[in-house]
Scaffold this active site. Structure first.
Site, PDB file in Angstrom:
ATOM      1  N   GLY A 123       0.811  -1.202   0.000  1.00  0.00           N
ATOM      2  CA  GLY A 123       0.000   0.000   0.000  1.00  0.00           C
ATOM      3  C   GLY A 123       0.850   1.260   0.000  1.00  0.00           C
ATOM      4  O   GLY A 123       1.927   1.306  -0.597  1.00  0.00           O
ATOM      5  N   SER A 124       0.393   2.262   0.717  1.00  0.00           N
ATOM      6  CA  SER A 124       1.015   3.583   0.647  1.00  0.00           C
ATOM      7  C   SER A 124       2.397   3.659   1.295  1.00  0.00           C
ATOM      8  O   SER A 124       3.096   4.664   1.121  1.00  0.00           O
ATOM      9  CB  SER A 124       0.096   4.618   1.284  1.00  0.00           C
ATOM     10  OG  SER A 124      -1.077   4.778   0.503  1.00  0.00           O
ATOM     11  N   THR A 125       2.821   2.638   2.044  1.00  0.00           N
ATOM     12  CA  THR A 125       4.189   2.666   2.563  1.00  0.00           C
ATOM     13  C   THR A 125       5.195   2.641   1.413  1.00  0.00           C
ATOM     14  O   THR A 125       6.313   3.139   1.547  1.00  0.00           O
ATOM     15  CB  THR A 125       4.462   1.480   3.508  1.00  0.00           C
ATOM     16  OG1 THR A 125       4.241   0.249   2.808  1.00  0.00           O
ATOM     17  CG2 THR A 125       3.561   1.544   4.732  1.00  0.00           C
TER      18      THR A 125
END
Length: 482
Positions: A212-214
């Site tokens: 995801g956004s990591t």
């Protein structure tokens, strides 16, 4: 001599010579192979004839050996706080083999490894006293992560960014290796195999999932290193909404009111703007993003700590719309918690990534060092300036953005949240991620932590990196530095 008798005598002599030759061949050439054969009962009898060596955490053994009652195997493996350290030790079972450190160093721990023997012992076959495996695990960090994860399905990895030493590795739900260490533990073994939550799976190393956004940290590093943007405070060219190239689909942001149009990298990380990083990945092109991802360790099929981790993947051969989705850690991008802790560790360590390891040394029964991992290899994967800018932006995420639950008074804390889609059309509960670092401004000591919450049992609307994963990271970082 009768011709028939002479022929019979010659034939009998040939049979005797053949038998002698075969016996010589077996004793001289096949003895080792037969001795090492897993079906050779004498091998396992010898393995458990004496107490095994131990796996050491902070100077204390977390393993032991217990005298058995009856049977031909004198001892079996025992564990102290078995469930707490299972993701580190693995198990050593008389019936089901060995995994993790127990499996990799089985020869050291049972005394059969050739490095324990002198030349005379090698000739006589004498078994030496077993050695020990000394880990880098910090019990306070390990316990903090284990207790913070609790009943959730997830994993966490904490490491020292400068040395690469793994300070904590937790996977939940866990299991007690003592329950399957003997020969009569079939029911316990089958219960573990039938458990839908897969407690035997080390999620910290062996289950790569969409980050995801990591992953936006990797894309940001690629953009800064490439010169696409000169700093995290330069305004980007990012329309909101951003239409995926070649489609009629808009890449939406979690917070529709967030100031994501043409946002700077700092603002885009703070609000986790999908439009910014989706377009950024397309502008860079998949090859440049992949090159940066591989510097961090993605696509490495031989990532050993020394237990081998599953490869984290950045894909190839994509069209532009798929490339955009990789910019937000979706499509076919996958990562383990180990991999995402390496991302934060490299940023925290001024752009240098140290080789991760959870064993500091292997020693003989006399305490002599047989193998040392104190001086792990390291490599620069980004400039010091890029790392400094990313740290600054990550601090903004924690202080003023989506990572507020990771704050620790008196420490510099930076992080990035992530919520990854799960299931067809995101039909299942999303994965919650948090990758972070913390530094003590007085001592300069630092720690990097990545946390994955695969399933917490929470309602879909309550799943977020900040809500579920950041508190676990906060506890582990605090334990490492306070």
């Amino acid at each position: 001599m009768n011709k028939t008798i002479r022929r019979a005598a010659v034939f009998s002599l040939l049979l005797v010579l053949a038998l002698l030759g075969r016996a010589t061949w077996v004793q001289a050439y096949e003895a080792t192979a037969l001795t090492d054969n897993d079906r050779n009962r004498r091998k396992i009898i010898a393995q458990y004839a004496h107490p095994l060596g131990d796996i050491i955490v902070a100077g204390s053994a977390v393993t032991g050996s217990k005298r058995t009652e009856g049977g031909d195997l004198a001892y079996k493996r025992s564990y102290t706080d078995g469930a707490l350290y299972a993701a580190v030790t693995g198990y050593s079972s008389q019936a089901y083999g060995a995994t993790q450190l127990e499996g990799i160093y089985s020869g050291i721990l049972d005394g059969t490894d050739l490095t324990l023997k002198n030349p005379l012992d090698t000739l006589t076959g004498k078994q030496q006293d077993p050695g020990d495996v000394v880990t880098t695990i910090d019990p306070a960090v390990q316990k903090a992560g284990f207790e913070a994860l609790g009943d959730t399905k997830g994993a966490a990895v904490a490491m020292d960014p400068e040395t690469g030493e793994i300070l904590g590795m937790v996977s939940t739900p866990s299991y007690d290796p003592s329950t399957i260490s003997g020969t009569l533990d079939g029911d316990a073994w089958q219960k573990l195999l039938d458990d839908e939550d897969k407690p035997l799976l080390n999620r910290a190393l062996r289950q790569p999932l969409p980050p995801g956004s990591t992953f936006k940290l990797v894309v940001a590093a690629a953009a800064l290193e490439d010169g696409l943007y000169s700093s995290v405070d330069e305004q980007t060219d990012s329309p909101d909404p951003y239409r995926l190239p070649g489609t009629v689909t808009d890449l939406e942001n979690e917070n529709p009111s967030a100031p994501c149009e043409n946002a700077t990298i700092r603002t885009a990380l703070r609000y986790s703007c999908n439009n910014v990083f989706g377009k950024m990945a397309v502008d860079l092109g998949q090859d440049k993003v992949r090159a940066t991802a591989e510097k961090f360790g993605f696509n490495d099929e031989k990532q050993d700590v020394p237990v081998r981790a599953s490869a984290s993947v950045y894909p190839s051969g994509m069209n532009a719309s798929s490339t955009a989705l990789t910019g937000i850690g979706q499509f076919d991008v996958t990562a383990t918690p180990l991999q995402m802790s390496l991302v934060s560790a490299a940023i925290a360590n001024d752009g240098v990534m140290a080789s991760p390891h959870m064993v500091s040394e292997v020693v003989s029964a006399d305490g002599d060092t047989l193998e040392s991992f104190e001086d792990g290899a390291s490599q620069r994967i980004m400039s010091s300036g890029t790392a400094e800018q990313l740290r600054s932006a990550m601090v903004t995420v924690v202080e003023d953005g989506t990572g507020s639950n990771a704050r620790i008074p008196g420490l510099e804390v930076g992080g990035k949240t992530g919520t990854a889609q799960h299931g067809e059309n995101n039909s299942k509960t999303p994965y919650a991620w948090f990758t972070s670092y913390a530094k003590d401004p007085d001592t300069g000591k630092a720690v990097a932590v990545a946390v994955l919450i695969e399933d917490s049992g929470a309602e879909r609307s309550e799943v977020s990196g900040n809500g579920l994963a950041a508190p676990v990271a906060q506890k582990m970082m605090e334990a490492a530095l306070k």
